[in-house]
Design a protein around this motif. Sequence first.
Motif, short mmCIF file in Angstrom:
data_model
loop_
_atom_site.label_atom_id
_atom_site.label_comp_id
_atom_site.label_asym_id
_atom_site.label_seq_id
_atom_site.Cartn_x
_atom_site.Cartn_y
_atom_site.Cartn_z
N LEU A 1 -1.76 -3.49 5.46
CA LEU A 1 -0.38 -3.93 5.68
C LEU A 1 0.28 -3.18 6.84
CD1 LEU A 1 0.90 -4.27 1.99
CD2 LEU A 1 -0.07 -6.04 3.48
N ARG A 2 -0.36 -2.13 7.31
CA ARG A 2 0.20 -1.40 8.46
C ARG A 2 0.24 -2.29 9.70
NH1 ARG A 2 -5.10 -0.23 8.14
NH2 ARG A 2 -6.32 0.03 10.07
N HIS A 3 -0.53 -3.36 9.72
CA HIS A 3 -0.58 -4.26 10.87
C HIS A 3 0.55 -5.29 10.87
CE1 HIS A 3 -4.50 -2.85 12.27
NE2 HIS A 3 -4.95 -2.94 11.04
N VAL A 4 1.32 -5.39 9.80
CA VAL A 4 2.35 -6.42 9.70
C VAL A 4 3.49 -6.10 10.68
CG1 VAL A 4 4.01 -7.57 8.19
CG2 VAL A 4 1.78 -6.86 7.28
N PRO A 5 3.81 -7.03 11.58
CA PRO A 5 4.90 -6.78 12.53
C PRO A 5 6.26 -7.08 11.94
CG PRO A 5 3.96 -8.93 12.95
CD PRO A 5 3.16 -8.33 11.82
N LYS A 6 7.29 -6.69 12.63
CA LYS A 6 8.64 -7.04 12.21
C LYS A 6 8.82 -8.56 12.21
CE LYS A 6 10.88 -2.81 13.91
NZ LYS A 6 11.91 -2.25 14.83
N ARG B 1 5.45 0.41 -9.34
CA ARG B 1 4.71 1.47 -8.68
C ARG B 1 3.79 0.90 -7.60
NH1 ARG B 1 5.07 4.28 -13.75
NH2 ARG B 1 3.39 3.03 -14.67
N ARG B 2 3.23 -0.24 -7.85
CA ARG B 2 2.37 -0.89 -6.85
C ARG B 2 3.19 -1.31 -5.63
NH1 ARG B 2 -2.64 -1.67 -6.07
NH2 ARG B 2 -2.88 -3.91 -6.44
N ILE B 3 4.39 -1.78 -5.85
CA ILE B 3 5.27 -2.13 -4.73
C ILE B 3 5.59 -0.87 -3.91
CG2 ILE B 3 7.57 -2.97 -4.09
CD1 ILE B 3 7.40 -4.82 -6.57
N ASP B 4 5.86 0.24 -4.59
CA ASP B 4 6.13 1.50 -3.90
C ASP B 4 4.91 1.91 -3.06
OD1 ASP B 4 8.65 1.70 -4.98
OD2 ASP B 4 8.04 3.02 -6.63
N ALA B 5 3.71 1.72 -3.59
CA ALA B 5 2.50 2.08 -2.84
C ALA B 5 2.35 1.21 -1.60
CB ALA B 5 1.27 1.93 -3.74
N ALA B 6 2.66 -0.07 -1.73
CA ALA B 6 2.60 -0.96 -0.56
C ALA B 6 3.64 -0.57 0.48
CB ALA B 6 2.82 -2.41 -1.00
N ALA B 7 4.79 -0.09 0.02
CA ALA B 7 5.87 0.29 0.93
C ALA B 7 5.55 1.53 1.75
CB ALA B 7 7.16 0.50 0.14
N GLU B 8 4.45 2.19 1.43
CA GLU B 8 4.02 3.31 2.28
C GLU B 8 3.40 2.79 3.58
OE1 GLU B 8 1.34 5.72 0.04
OE2 GLU B 8 2.78 6.11 -1.59
N HIS B 9 3.11 1.51 3.66
CA HIS B 9 2.42 0.94 4.82
C HIS B 9 3.25 -0.11 5.58
CE1 HIS B 9 -1.30 2.89 3.51
NE2 HIS B 9 -0.97 2.51 2.30
N MET B 10 4.32 -0.61 4.97
CA MET B 10 5.20 -1.57 5.64
C MET B 10 6.57 -1.52 4.99
SD MET B 10 4.05 -5.35 4.22
CE MET B 10 5.51 -6.10 4.97
N PRO B 11 7.62 -2.00 5.67
CA PRO B 11 8.97 -1.90 5.13
C PRO B 11 9.15 -2.72 3.85
CG PRO B 11 9.03 -2.30 7.50
CD PRO B 11 7.61 -2.51 7.07
N LEU B 12 9.86 -2.14 2.89
CA LEU B 12 10.13 -2.80 1.63
C LEU B 12 10.91 -4.09 1.83
CD1 LEU B 12 10.01 -2.63 -1.50
CD2 LEU B 12 12.19 -1.39 -1.40
N ASP B 13 11.80 -4.10 2.83
CA ASP B 13 12.62 -5.30 3.00
C ASP B 13 11.86 -6.47 3.62
OD1 ASP B 13 12.41 -4.56 5.65
OD2 ASP B 13 14.56 -4.24 5.97
N GLN B 14 10.59 -6.27 3.97
CA GLN B 14 9.76 -7.37 4.43
C GLN B 14 8.79 -7.85 3.35
OE1 GLN B 14 9.14 -5.35 8.74
NE2 GLN B 14 7.91 -7.21 8.45
N MET B 15 9.03 -7.41 2.12
CA MET B 15 8.14 -7.77 1.02
C MET B 15 8.83 -8.69 0.02
SD MET B 15 6.31 -4.24 -0.03
CE MET B 15 5.94 -2.98 1.18
#
Length: 368
Positions: A285-290, A314-328
Amino acid sequence: MPPFRADHVGSFLRPAALLAARSDFAAQRIDANALRTVEDAAIRDVVAFQEDLGLKGITDGEFRRTYFHTDFLLQLDGVEEAGGTQVHFHQHGGKELSYAPPVMKITGSVRHARDIQRRDYQFLAETTSRLPKVTIPSPTMLHFRGGRDAIDTVAYPDLDQFYADLSAAYRAEIAGLAAAGCRYLQLDDTNLAYLCDDTQRENARRRGMDPDALPRLYARIINDSIRDRPDDMIVCVHLCRGNFRSSWAAEGGYEPVAEVLFNELAVDGYFLEYDDPRSGDFAPLRHVPKGKTVVLGLVTTKLGELEHKDDVKRRIDAAAEHMPLDQMALSPQCGFSSTVHGNDIEVGQQADKLRLVVDVARDVWGEI
């Protein structure tokens, strides 16, 4: 604006009355009009079900289809069904399920002879006060499973012409949907996800394809297919590793396709399976652009047991380490019934899963 914080892939378990009607139609005990009347009634019910849950994006449950892809693809000129390819689907608990999904063959020039989903979209739009979502198979579904051998060499001595005709057919279908008012479209794609699986990649090599080059080719085909969509039409892609009676065909994280998937594929959002370890970690998910949204499929449709709300968070929090939460956003990992057979869960469990998605989305983002 879709995809919504609480969303879903599209298909739902078929009610008994609909399954009975489909059986009667196959046996020629009822005609197509009678079948459609039963479908209409079932769709009204599933629309009300979605609205009662608070969902903003509404589908017809794919209640008019046998398979998520063949019912659509076979309505294109030049496409025929040619048996199936035996696949060993995997199930939780280490079990395997042998199944031969239908294989499409290109026997002539691919053309869009008629609107395929427009009438169905219009019925859905008349039935809901929310935003209707149309789900159609990705154009790549006519390439990966068969490769060059499934495409007639007389009709297409040059594969570039096949890709051009396929994209043109999709543009025509999307234009018809747009003219009817559709503004939320989803392309269901198993192939980009299969390219994350070592076995599937080797199978592609055996069919004469380069698995490292296919993601870029598929991005080109999809982009060409959607290039003329209206500016206000949201297009998402759903990646699936197989979904037949609670089983799957592929495994592996998104890393092999991530850079192309997120940066070269010109869609607005991605519905990604992330319900168990077979989908890998969140690092891709680090590749996801704005400007793009990832809908995390953290709630499985393959098992009836309900996930714990705190575990999903908790899984959402883990994903948010790699891309912004507001894009999820959040959804079930796949449809509940990608084929008419349905997954091995109960109707009540299906509802509980969707309520969980709504509740978690409201807690995390303050909206659904």
